[in-house]
Design a protein around this motif. Structure first.
Motif, short mmCIF file in Angstrom:
data_model
loop_
_atom_site.label_atom_id
_atom_site.label_comp_id
_atom_site.label_asym_id
_atom_site.label_seq_id
_atom_site.Cartn_x
_atom_site.Cartn_y
_atom_site.Cartn_z
N ARG A 1 1.25 -1.68 0.13
CA ARG A 1 -0.55 -0.26 -0.16
C ARG A 1 1.03 1.04 -0.24
N SER A 2 0.77 2.20 -1.09
CA SER A 2 1.50 2.95 -1.08
C SER A 2 0.61 4.14 -1.50
N THR A 3 1.75 5.30 -1.99
CA THR A 3 1.03 6.25 -2.97
C THR A 3 1.79 7.33 -3.84
N MET A 4 0.91 7.43 -4.34
CA MET A 4 1.38 7.54 -6.22
C MET A 4 0.57 8.92 -6.69
N THR B 1 -3.50 7.03 -3.48
CA THR B 1 -3.46 4.96 -2.35
C THR B 1 -3.19 4.42 -3.86
N ASN B 2 -2.49 3.20 -3.85
CA ASN B 2 -2.32 2.42 -4.79
C ASN B 2 -1.58 1.02 -4.38
N LEU B 3 -2.72 0.66 -4.78
CA LEU B 3 -1.93 -1.35 -3.89
C LEU B 3 -1.65 -1.88 -4.86
N VAL C 1 -4.30 -1.65 -7.86
CA VAL C 1 -5.60 -1.28 -7.59
C VAL C 1 -5.50 0.25 -7.59
N TYR C 2 -6.30 1.69 -8.45
CA TYR C 2 -5.14 2.63 -8.66
C TYR C 2 -6.87 3.48 -9.33
N PRO C 3 -7.10 4.55 -9.24
CA PRO C 3 -7.17 5.61 -10.89
C PRO C 3 -6.57 5.43 -11.75
N TYR C 4 -6.48 4.68 -12.46
CA TYR C 4 -5.34 4.86 -13.25
C TYR C 4 -6.00 5.28 -14.64
N THR C 5 -5.29 5.66 -15.34
CA THR C 5 -5.38 6.47 -16.80
C THR C 5 -5.86 5.29 -17.89
N LYS D 1 -2.82 -9.90 -24.12
CA LYS D 1 -1.90 -8.78 -24.27
C LYS D 1 -0.65 -8.65 -23.79
N TYR D 2 -0.44 -7.43 -23.87
CA TYR D 2 1.12 -7.06 -22.90
C TYR D 2 0.25 -5.54 -22.48
N GLY D 3 1.20 -5.13 -21.98
CA GLY D 3 1.29 -3.28 -21.30
C GLY D 3 1.89 -3.49 -20.00
N HIS D 4 1.86 -1.96 -19.66
CA HIS D 4 2.70 -1.87 -18.29
C HIS D 4 1.81 -0.75 -17.75
N VAL D 5 2.13 -0.97 -15.63
CA VAL D 5 1.76 -0.62 -14.86
C VAL D 5 2.55 -0.21 -14.08
N ALA D 6 1.92 1.45 -13.83
CA ALA D 6 2.82 2.49 -13.29
C ALA D 6 2.72 1.43 -11.61
N TYR D 7 3.64 1.67 -11.00
CA TYR D 7 3.48 1.33 -10.14
C TYR D 7 4.90 2.30 -8.67
#
Length: 360
Positions: free
Chosen positions: A91-94, A98-100, A175-179, A235-241
């Motif tokens: 659990r952190s912040t970006m 809050t990001n999980l 888990v995050y309010p991702y774009t 698929k492929y892709g990238h996830v910011a964390y």
């Protein structure tokens, strides 16, 4: 953060008279509260025994026949211990939100779900359901089955499905309010592979969008070198964390917010989809196979998409790096059980040996 969940495990017996099944789960902060078997729920400690990071399930009756398809459902709850890095369940912040996220390389899957953290027996398919506050998006392995989940009591439930074999440590959620930013899709021998990126407000920049877009031709190029992208039907892709580098979770690499502009790192993590995810070591002692190939793939990336001198510079840097020529250290990891965070560096992910020497 307290989590509550359940894991349904389908399995086929390989011996007769199976009555005991063991799972890995930290016994600090986490616990299995019930077992559902053949429609009956059990809570007794005679059926569920959680001792020293191992959950022992004593089935009410033995499975007598070899080759029997059966299942158990373990319901669990707890507050996963927070590691000093982003490994395990973090659990952190970006961007002030809050990001999980999960990062399970090594033995950290057992920090947040009951599992078998073996490398030698892959799970043949997975379905992941995550319920989270409706402002968030949930990312998982494979293909999203619920692109617009309904809001129920201020929450949404997201369903991800993968039908490729997967090692335990490569299962991940975020888990995050991702774009959501979609890069151009790759074409792998006629199969169109979407490249979907989950960015924060701080990483949704033209520089980072250009970097993740640049992985389309790299994915296509690696497919000519290593064989078709292994998960081309998904698929492929990238996830910011919030990790300092990257983690090659199957079908989507998780990349630290400060590293998303590094095309060399993105190429490194992409190559792991072949070397690590499709071809997986049966023990952490051989992690040099995964990381050596991925380090070498950085050079292959430079040769094709940068310049010959850039590729040569990387090769020389890795060949002449500190510790590479050690006569007392080896690419093979002899002591791989992780006890502390420091063990990741001191025992397994030793850059001079596991990455650089293995690559050259």
């Amino acid at each position: 953060a307290t989590i509550t969940g359940s894991v349904t495990h389908y399995f086929t017996t390989t011996v007769a008279n199976v009555q005991t099944i063991k799972y890995d789960l930290y016994n600090v902060g986490m616990d299995v509260v019930s077992l559902k078997y053949h429609g009956v729920t059990y809570t007794s400690t005679s059926v569920i025994n959680h001792i020293v990071d191992t959950v022992v399930i004593n089935l009410p009756s033995p499975i007598t026949t070899t080759g029997t398809l059966d299942s158990v459902t373990l319901s669990y709850t707890g507050t996963p211990p927070q590691s000093s890095s982003s490994r395990g369940y973090k659990r952190s912040t970006m961007s002030s939100k809050t990001n999980l996220s999960t990062h399970s390389s090594g033995y950290f899957a057992r920090q947040w779900w009951p599992c078998k953290h073996t490398l030698g027996d892959k799970i043949d398919s997975i379905d992941i359901f995550v319920t989270a506050p409706s402002a968030n998006r949930v990312v998982g392995n494979g293909l999203l089955q619920t692109p617009n989940p309904p809001i129920i009591s201020s929450n949404k439930t997201w369903w991800w499905k993968s039908r490729y074999p997967i090692a335990t440590y490569l299962i991940a959620i975020a888990v995050y309010p991702y774009t959501v930013y979609n890069s151009p899709s790759a074409n792998v021998n006629g199969t169109i592979v979407p490249i979907t990126n989950y960015l924060t407000s701080g990483t949704n920049t033209s520089t980072i969008r250009a970097a993740v877009d640049a992985m389309k031709p790299v994915l296509e190029h690696f497919s000519t070198l290593f064989g078709d992208y292994p998960f081309k039907k998904e698929k492929y892709g990238h996830v910011a964390y919030t990790f300092g580098g990257g983690m090659e979770n199957q079908t989507a690499s998780y990349i630290g917010t400060g590293s998303l502009s590094s095309k060399s790192l993105l190429a490194h993590e992409l190559s792991h989809q072949w070397w690590g995810d499709q071809v997986t070591c049966n023990s952490w002692g051989n992690i040099w196979v995964n990381e050596g190939f991925a380090r070498y793939a950085e050079i292959l990336y430079s040769e094709k998409f940068e310049t010959a001198s850039a590729a040569q510079s990387k090769r020389s840097s890795y060949k002449n790096g500190s510790g590479v020529n050690s006569t007392t250290n080896t690419v093979y990891r002899y002591d791989t059980e992780i006890v502390t965070e420091a063990d990741h560096t001191s025992k397994i992910f030793v850059s001079s040996m596991v990455y650089n020497k293995a690559a050259i």
